[in-house]
Design a protein around this motif. Structure first.
Motif, PDB file in Angstrom:
ATOM      1  N   GLY A 244       9.722  11.754  -8.002  1.00 42.59           N
ATOM      2  CA  GLY A 244       9.984  10.653  -7.071  1.00 42.59           C
ATOM      3  C   GLY A 244       9.384   9.325  -7.474  1.00 42.59           C
ATOM      4  N   VAL A 245       8.424   9.332  -8.412  1.00 46.96           N
ATOM      5  CA  VAL A 245       7.764   8.073  -8.767  1.00 46.96           C
ATOM      6  C   VAL A 245       8.719   7.093  -9.441  1.00 46.96           C
ATOM      7  N   VAL A 246       9.866   7.588  -9.919  1.00 43.55           N
ATOM      8  CA  VAL A 246      10.862   6.707 -10.528  1.00 43.55           C
ATOM      9  C   VAL A 246      11.399   5.706  -9.508  1.00 43.55           C
ATOM     10  N   ASN A 247      11.230   6.013  -8.221  1.00 47.21           N
ATOM     11  CA  ASN A 247      11.706   5.109  -7.173  1.00 47.21           C
ATOM     12  C   ASN A 247      10.839   3.865  -7.039  1.00 47.21           C
ATOM     13  N   ILE A 248       9.590   3.916  -7.480  1.00 50.25           N
ATOM     14  CA  ILE A 248       8.676   2.781  -7.320  1.00 50.25           C
ATOM     15  C   ILE A 248       9.142   1.546  -8.106  1.00 50.25           C
ATOM     16  N   PRO A 249       9.452   1.651  -9.412  1.00 54.47           N
ATOM     17  CA  PRO A 249       9.975   0.456 -10.092  1.00 54.47           C
ATOM     18  C   PRO A 249      11.315  -0.013  -9.528  1.00 54.47           C
ATOM     19  N   ILE A 250      12.106   0.907  -8.969  1.00 48.69           N
ATOM     20  CA  ILE A 250      13.364   0.490  -8.327  1.00 48.69           C
ATOM     21  C   ILE A 250      13.065  -0.393  -7.125  1.00 48.69           C
ATOM     22  N   ILE A 251      12.060   0.002  -6.326  1.00 48.05           N
ATOM     23  CA  ILE A 251      11.665  -0.830  -5.178  1.00 48.05           C
ATOM     24  C   ILE A 251      11.194  -2.202  -5.645  1.00 48.05           C
ATOM     25  N   LYS A 252      10.344  -2.197  -6.651  1.00 47.43           N
ATOM     26  CA  LYS A 252       9.735  -3.444  -7.122  1.00 47.43           C
ATOM     27  C   LYS A 252      10.762  -4.421  -7.691  1.00 47.43           C
TER      28      LYS A 252
ATOM     29  N   LEU B  16       0.816  -1.208   0.000  1.00 46.10           N
ATOM     30  CA  LEU B  16       0.000   0.000   0.000  1.00 46.10           C
ATOM     31  C   LEU B  16       0.857   1.268   0.000  1.00 46.10           C
ATOM     32  N   ALA B  17       2.005   1.220   0.664  1.00 41.50           N
ATOM     33  CA  ALA B  17       2.893   2.386   0.661  1.00 41.50           C
ATOM     34  C   ALA B  17       3.322   2.747  -0.756  1.00 41.50           C
ATOM     35  N   GLN B  18       3.616   1.722  -1.559  1.00 40.48           N
ATOM     36  CA  GLN B  18       3.999   1.970  -2.951  1.00 40.48           C
ATOM     37  C   GLN B  18       2.795   2.371  -3.803  1.00 40.48           C
ATOM     38  N   SER B  19       1.668   1.694  -3.592  1.00 39.78           N
ATOM     39  CA  SER B  19       0.466   2.003  -4.369  1.00 39.78           C
ATOM     40  C   SER B  19      -0.003   3.431  -4.115  1.00 39.78           C
ATOM     41  N   ALA B  20       0.060   3.859  -2.848  1.00 38.95           N
ATOM     42  CA  ALA B  20      -0.377   5.209  -2.509  1.00 38.95           C
ATOM     43  C   ALA B  20       0.461   6.251  -3.236  1.00 38.95           C
ATOM     44  N   TYR B  21       1.758   5.990  -3.364  1.00 40.26           N
ATOM     45  CA  TYR B  21       2.608   6.962  -4.054  1.00 40.26           C
ATOM     46  C   TYR B  21       2.274   7.009  -5.548  1.00 40.26           C
ATOM     47  N   VAL B  22       1.995   5.845  -6.133  1.00 38.89           N
ATOM     48  CA  VAL B  22       1.590   5.818  -7.540  1.00 38.89           C
ATOM     49  C   VAL B  22       0.284   6.590  -7.724  1.00 38.89           C
ATOM     50  N   MET B  23      -0.666   6.417  -6.799  1.00 33.54           N
ATOM     51  CA  MET B  23      -1.919   7.188  -6.861  1.00 33.54           C
ATOM     52  C   MET B  23      -1.642   8.681  -6.785  1.00 33.54           C
ATOM     53  N   MET B  24      -0.710   9.067  -5.916  1.00 31.64           N
ATOM     54  CA  MET B  24      -0.341  10.473  -5.800  1.00 31.64           C
ATOM     55  C   MET B  24       0.262  10.989  -7.105  1.00 31.64           C
ATOM     56  N   ALA B  25       1.056  10.147  -7.776  1.00 33.49           N
ATOM     57  CA  ALA B  25       1.655  10.552  -9.050  1.00 33.49           C
ATOM     58  C   ALA B  25       0.578  10.791 -10.108  1.00 33.49           C
TER      59      ALA B  25
ATOM     60  N   THR C 117      16.851   0.065   1.256  1.00 35.90           N
ATOM     61  CA  THR C 117      17.316   1.430   0.994  1.00 35.90           C
ATOM     62  C   THR C 117      16.322   2.194   0.131  1.00 35.90           C
ATOM     63  N   SER C 118      15.781   1.553  -0.895  1.00 37.67           N
ATOM     64  CA  SER C 118      14.809   2.227  -1.763  1.00 37.67           C
ATOM     65  C   SER C 118      13.507   2.512  -1.018  1.00 37.67           C
ATOM     66  N   MET C 119      13.128   1.650  -0.075  1.00 33.98           N
ATOM     67  CA  MET C 119      11.944   1.934   0.746  1.00 33.98           C
ATOM     68  C   MET C 119      12.210   3.106   1.690  1.00 33.98           C
TER      69      MET C 119
END
Length: 255
Positions: free
Chosen positions: A166-174, A66-75, A130-132
């Motif tokens: 900052g959304v570029v960090n989401i695929p890095i996390i995944k 959800l932490a990652q999904s919420a950021y994608v929603m914000m993007a 680290t990415s989280m």
């Protein structure tokens, strides 16, 4: 469809429609959360390698998702802010950012609790961890930037740009566990593959994920309503709502 899209951009319309759905979101999320927690903690079998310590995943995995999904929603809301300049999109970002920060912190904390018995350490500069941590900093940056700029329109644009950068960090996390040699295990759920865990483990985990998403929907609506009331406090419809609330409060005191 476009009519609905424009309606969704109306703070007054959203306030009313959110009030209808919020009780259902809260009730269903609490029921699923109780069911998932009891199922996962009391009835799911222990892991053959990690024993009972793996049960932290019933909190860790949903909060990380959800932490990652919420950021994608914000993007997505950030794009709407920059392109269509809808007030409600910025309201969503400002309301959800603190929730995302709390979720990211919980994901990191529960991951540390899980890592101690599994890896022998609370923290390691693993690519996923680290990415989280960077995601947590991004959430905090969005909150700070939104509060630092007094002008509402300038604040909305600046926050939208930061979120999109900052959304570029989401695929890095995944994909961090696939791109680098890390201690963190691969994704628990994949759309293209069957879960590696038995159904007795992944079904209650899926219930917990769904429960947390529904709870997120409720708290997002609640925070958005509060933000709307503050921003639209001078409008007649908000004054009418606040007036009704004050009248009811006065009636109770009189009774």
């Amino acid at each position: 469809m476009w009519q609905f899209f424009h309606k969704l951009g109306s703070p007054k319309w959203f306030y009313g429609i959110a009030s209808r759905f919020m009780p259902w979101l809260l009730g269903s999320s609490l029921l699923l959360m109780v069911a998932g927690m009891v199922w996962g903690l009391a009835f799911a079998p222990p892991d053959y390698l990690q024993g009972n310590s793996y049960r932290i995943i019933f909190i860790h995995v949903p909060t990380a998702f959800l932490a990652q999904s919420a950021y994608v929603m914000m993007a997505v809301a950030g794009i709407v802010t920059l392109v269509w300049r809808m007030k409600l999109a910025d309201v969503f970002v400002k309301a959800v950012a603190p929730v995302g920060a709390v979720l990211t912190f919980l994901a990191l904390f529960t991951g540390a609790v899980w890592g101690k018995p599994t890896w022998g350490t609370w923290w390691i500069w693993d690519a996923r961890l680290t990415s989280m941590l960077i995601l947590l900093f991004l959430y905090c940056g969005v909150i700070a930037l939104g509060n630092a700029i007094a002008d509402e329109k300038s604040s909305a644009r600046a926050v939208a740009v930061l979120v999109l950068v900052g959304v570029v960090n989401i695929p890095i996390i995944k994909y961090s566990v696939e791109w680098w040699n890390t201690l963190h295990q691969p994704a628990t759920f994949k759309l293209t593959e069957k879960p590696s865990m038995p159904p007795e483990m992944w079904v209650p985990l899926l219930v917990m994920v769904l429960a947390l998403y529904l709870f997120f929907g409720w708290i997002a609506c609640l925070r958005m309503q509060n933000e709307i009331l503050y921003r639209e406090r001078r409008s007649s419809w908000v004054k009418a709502i606040m007036g009704t609330g004050n009248s009811r409060a006065s009636a109770k005191v009189t009774d």
